[in-house]
Scaffold this motif. Structure first.
Motif, PDB file in Angstrom:
ATOM      1  N   LEU A 375       0.843  -1.186   0.000  1.00 37.57           N
ATOM      2  CA  LEU A 375       0.000   0.000   0.000  1.00 37.57           C
ATOM      3  C   LEU A 375       0.879   1.237   0.000  1.00 37.57           C
ATOM      4  O   LEU A 375       1.970   1.252   0.586  1.00 37.57           O
ATOM      5  N   ARG A 376       0.381   2.249  -0.677  1.00 35.79           N
ATOM      6  CA  ARG A 376       1.109   3.512  -0.773  1.00 35.79           C
ATOM      7  C   ARG A 376       0.710   4.417   0.382  1.00 35.79           C
ATOM      8  O   ARG A 376      -0.466   4.735   0.577  1.00 35.79           O
ATOM      9  N   PHE A 377       1.703   4.818   1.181  1.00 35.10           N
ATOM     10  CA  PHE A 377       1.426   5.699   2.308  1.00 35.10           C
ATOM     11  C   PHE A 377       2.724   6.385   2.716  1.00 35.10           C
ATOM     12  O   PHE A 377       3.535   5.836   3.456  1.00 35.10           O
ATOM     13  N   GLY A 378       2.950   7.593   2.184  1.00 28.94           N
ATOM     14  CA  GLY A 378       4.142   8.341   2.520  1.00 28.94           C
ATOM     15  C   GLY A 378       4.819   8.928   1.306  1.00 28.94           C
ATOM     16  O   GLY A 378       4.440   8.659   0.150  1.00 28.94           O
ATOM     17  N   LEU A 379       5.836   9.742   1.571  1.00 28.57           N
ATOM     18  CA  LEU A 379       6.609  10.402   0.526  1.00 28.57           C
ATOM     19  C   LEU A 379       8.094  10.170   0.774  1.00 28.57           C
ATOM     20  O   LEU A 379       8.503   9.785   1.878  1.00 28.57           O
ATOM     21  N   ASP A 380       8.884  10.433  -0.229  1.00 18.81           N
ATOM     22  CA  ASP A 380      10.332  10.344  -0.072  1.00 18.81           C
ATOM     23  C   ASP A 380      10.775  11.346   0.999  1.00 18.81           C
ATOM     24  O   ASP A 380      10.355  12.508   0.990  1.00 18.81           O
ATOM     25  N   PHE A 400       6.499   9.595   9.999  1.00 16.49           N
ATOM     26  CA  PHE A 400       6.783  10.903  10.576  1.00 16.49           C
ATOM     27  C   PHE A 400       7.499  11.716   9.501  1.00 16.49           C
ATOM     28  O   PHE A 400       8.490  11.258   8.923  1.00 16.49           O
ATOM     29  N   ARG A 401       6.960  12.902   9.212  1.00 13.54           N
ATOM     30  CA  ARG A 401       7.524  13.755   8.161  1.00 13.54           C
ATOM     31  C   ARG A 401       8.393  14.829   8.814  1.00 13.54           C
ATOM     32  O   ARG A 401       7.884  15.868   9.293  1.00 13.54           O
ATOM     33  N   PRO A 402       9.696  14.639   8.875  1.00 14.30           N
ATOM     34  CA  PRO A 402      10.572  15.599   9.561  1.00 14.30           C
ATOM     35  C   PRO A 402      10.485  17.015   8.997  1.00 14.30           C
ATOM     36  O   PRO A 402      10.634  17.989   9.749  1.00 14.30           O
ATOM     37  N   SER A 403      10.254  17.151   7.706  1.00  9.59           N
ATOM     38  CA  SER A 403      10.226  18.479   7.101  1.00  9.59           C
ATOM     39  C   SER A 403       9.118  19.360   7.658  1.00  9.59           C
ATOM     40  O   SER A 403       9.229  20.591   7.658  1.00  9.59           O
ATOM     41  N   THR A 404       8.056  18.727   8.159  1.00 10.51           N
ATOM     42  CA  THR A 404       6.919  19.490   8.693  1.00 10.51           C
ATOM     43  C   THR A 404       6.599  19.143  10.148  1.00 10.51           C
ATOM     44  O   THR A 404       5.768  19.811  10.768  1.00 10.51           O
ATOM     45  N   GLY A 405       7.214  18.090  10.676  1.00 15.64           N
ATOM     46  CA  GLY A 405       6.899  17.651  12.033  1.00 15.64           C
ATOM     47  C   GLY A 405       5.521  17.039  12.151  1.00 15.64           C
ATOM     48  O   GLY A 405       4.931  17.039  13.242  1.00 15.64           O
ATOM     49  N   VAL A 406       4.995  16.481  11.068  1.00 20.80           N
ATOM     50  CA  VAL A 406       3.644  15.917  11.062  1.00 20.80           C
ATOM     51  C   VAL A 406       3.712  14.387  11.028  1.00 20.80           C
ATOM     52  O   VAL A 406       4.540  13.798  10.330  1.00 20.80           O
ATOM     53  N   TRP A 407       2.832  13.766  11.811  1.00 22.55           N
ATOM     54  CA  TRP A 407       2.674  12.312  11.833  1.00 22.55           C
ATOM     55  C   TRP A 407       1.424  11.944  11.035  1.00 22.55           C
ATOM     56  O   TRP A 407       0.368  12.561  11.195  1.00 22.55           O
ATOM     57  N   GLY A 422       6.398  17.627  16.921  1.00 18.25           N
ATOM     58  CA  GLY A 422       7.832  17.463  16.784  1.00 18.25           C
ATOM     59  C   GLY A 422       8.461  18.456  15.827  1.00 18.25           C
ATOM     60  O   GLY A 422       7.773  19.205  15.122  1.00 18.25           O
ATOM     61  N   LEU A 423       9.805  18.435  15.822  1.00 15.74           N
ATOM     62  CA  LEU A 423      10.589  19.290  14.942  1.00 15.74           C
ATOM     63  C   LEU A 423      11.434  18.420  14.013  1.00 15.74           C
ATOM     64  O   LEU A 423      11.582  17.213  14.226  1.00 15.74           O
ATOM     65  N   SER A 424      12.019  19.041  13.021  1.00 14.13           N
ATOM     66  CA  SER A 424      12.724  18.289  11.986  1.00 14.13           C
ATOM     67  C   SER A 424      13.914  17.508  12.527  1.00 14.13           C
ATOM     68  O   SER A 424      14.253  16.436  12.015  1.00 14.13           O
ATOM     69  N   ALA A 425      14.564  18.001  13.566  1.00 13.67           N
ATOM     70  CA  ALA A 425      15.739  17.318  14.098  1.00 13.67           C
ATOM     71  C   ALA A 425      15.409  16.297  15.171  1.00 13.67           C
ATOM     72  O   ALA A 425      16.308  15.613  15.682  1.00 13.67           O
ATOM     73  N   ASP A 426      14.133  16.165  15.525  1.00 18.75           N
ATOM     74  CA  ASP A 426      13.733  15.223  16.570  1.00 18.75           C
ATOM     75  C   ASP A 426      13.849  13.786  16.079  1.00 18.75           C
ATOM     76  O   ASP A 426      13.739  13.502  14.886  1.00 18.75           O
ATOM     77  N   LYS A 427      14.057  12.893  17.026  1.00 17.54           N
ATOM     78  CA  LYS A 427      14.058  11.465  16.731  1.00 17.54           C
ATOM     79  C   LYS A 427      12.722  10.879  17.157  1.00 17.54           C
ATOM     80  O   LYS A 427      12.315  11.003  18.324  1.00 17.54           O
ATOM     81  N   ALA A 428      12.041  10.234  16.223  1.00 14.33           N
ATOM     82  CA  ALA A 428      10.744   9.636  16.527  1.00 14.33           C
ATOM     83  C   ALA A 428      10.921   8.439  17.463  1.00 14.33           C
ATOM     84  O   ALA A 428      11.765   7.575  17.228  1.00 14.33           O
TER      85      ALA A 428
END
Length: 481
Positions: A375-380, A400-407, A422-428
């Motif tokens: 299934l397709r779910f996510g981006l590069d 988790f999309r680091p560029s936007t901090g969105v899950w 979250g922020l871009s440098a955070d570790k999920a």
């Protein structure tokens, strides 16, 4: 007609948790009284176990508040985690050493949606001392196990234990709650002066992935490569565990390798391809397994509640799994550049081989029970963060999309949910930090050593400074590098 004391005590307890005595029944409408009178011939009416949405036996035995007496009721035999179709010998024990002469109980098992789960097997004793019954709570059917009129006598003075078997459902459904009410009765023939006790206990489906104190709740914890020390913050008492285990350059591979429900500290040493496992039950295991280039992907691939040693070889896309039950699985699955996303996606208690392909945003799952799925779910650029976010016992596809901090979470039972956290440098670091059987959205901020977790129980955020820049959050050992 005179009723002897012995006969009176049996009649009295046959209406335990069901009906008021006739002298108190003048204001009870016919339908309510009829329901309770029907049950009085064989035991308590359903829906008095103290489970969510239910009353308990103080609805009729009104002299004392629940749990105000000198005794208790105890549910015994439950493991920390359950397997599909597992037959679990259980007990319910009512203790009241002061006033109780005869005893009764009712128990139900409730899955996250509020409905019945599993089945009961009652010992073949004649006449039967237990029975099952069905009740409806908030439109959901529940099954109850309870005493009969023949199961009132004490096991020993001041205590009574009932033994039976509960069989888990054929697939995991998430966290299961067991709720019981017990009665320590004085055998005077009425509902007065009886002591009512309630209790509950939970069994999980492997959602606690960094639980070092054994309470079934994941904990904030880090591995410090510079010193080889593990630090974890107990969810039970707020204490800190500090354990030296590992060297700089090791990769943390936590898991329950000995199957006791407590996370074991473990490392994979790429320089030597050696696994070192510090078992919570005692001792150290050492295995040579893999190559320096391999990515460790531990999980319970054979479904025995023990974490298996496993690696994914990026250069060949081959998975190598050393099963704790014996034997090695070798499976080519994925392409160069794929990110590993192993998890139990079909709820059969076995970790499934799975990958996320960043170039296409497609997840490929090789499910042990349900077979292949894509299934397709996510981006590069997205980071896969699989976990059981909806609490149904199955891992959900999530990123988790680091560029936007969105899950973005594709719940296997609740559909798509989106959260800015979250922020871009955070570790999920998703894990079940509040103990409700659901993975919580969470991040570790290396720059400050602060944890942020979004609790699924109430939507509030937990914030805890715990760690330093350069630490590796333990929960991240379960998701792709």
């Amino acid at each position: 007609m005179k009723i002897g004391i012995k006969k009176l005590s049996v009649f009295k307890f046959s209406i335990i948790m069901t009906a008021l005595v006739i002298a108190m029944a003048g204001s009870i409408n016919y339908s309510t009284y009829h329901m309770r009178a029907r049950a009085s011939a064989s035991g308590p009416a359903p829906t008095f176990s103290g489970a969510p949405g239910e009353a308990n036996c103080t609805a009729c035995h009104t002299d004392f508040p629940a749990n105000s007496g000198p005794g208790n009721v105890v549910i015994g035999g439950l493991p920390k985690n359950y397997l599909p179709n597992q037959q679990i010998p259980m007990t319910v024990t009512v203790n009241d050493p002061v006033t109780a002469v005869i005893f009764g109980f009712q128990m139900t098992a409730v899955q996250p949606n509020g409905g019945r789960v599993g089945t009961y097997t009652i010992p073949a004793i004649m006449p039967p001392i237990m029975q099952t019954d069905i009740g409806i709570v908030n439109g959901m059917e529940r099954q109850y196990i309870e005493h009969t009129i023949n199961g009132l006598g004490p096991t020993a003075q001041g205590t009574k234990t009932w033994n039976f078997t509960w069989t888990a459902p054929s697939r995991r459904v998430g966290k299961i709650g067991f709720y019981s009410a017990g009665n320590g009765a004085d055998s005077t023939g009425g509902p007065g002066a009886d002591q009512i006790y309630t209790t509950s206990k939970q069994v999980l489906s492997g959602t606690a992935i960094s639980s070092f104190d054994g309470d079934g709740t994941s904990e904030f914890g880090v591995f410090r490569p510079s010193t080889g020390v593990w630090y974890s913050l107990n969810s039970t008492d707020g204490g800190v565990q500090t354990v030296s285990f590992g060297l700089n350059g090791d990769k943390p591979v936590p898991g329950d390798y000995d199957g006791d429900g407590i996370t074991d500290r473990a490392v994979f040493r790429p320089s030597t391809s050696v696994w070192y496992i510090l078992r919570s039950s005692g001792g150290v295991d050492i295995y040579t397994f893999g190559l320096s280039e391999d990515i460790p992907v531990p999980g319970d691939y054979d479904g025995d509640l023990k974490t298996d040693i496993a690696v994914f070889r990026p250069s060949t896309s081959i998975w190598y799994i050393q099963k704790s039950t014996g034997g090695i699985i070798i499976n080519k699955f994925g392409l160069v550049g794929d990110r590993t996303t192993q998890g139990d996606f079909d709820g059969d208690a076995k970790t499934d081989i799975a990958v996320y392909r960043p170039s296409t945003g497609i997840w490929y799952l090789l499910q042990s029970a349900d077979g292949f799925a894509a299934l397709r779910f996510g981006l590069d650029g997205d980071q896969p963060v699989q976990g059981d976010y909806d609490g149904d016992g199955r891992h959900d596809v999530a990123i988790f999309r680091p560029s936007t901090g969105v899950w973005y979470i594709l719940g296997s039972s609740q559909g798509i949910s989106i959260a800015q956290f979250g922020l871009s440098a955070d570790k999920a670091t998703p894990a079940d930090y509040d103990g409700d059987g659901k993975a919580d959205i969470a991040v570790f901020r290396p720059s400050t050593g602060v944890w942020y977790a979004l609790r699924s129980t109430d939507g509030s955020a937990s914030i805890a400074p715990f760690g330093l820049n350069g630490d590796i959050p333990i929960a991240s050992g379960y998701i792709a590098e």
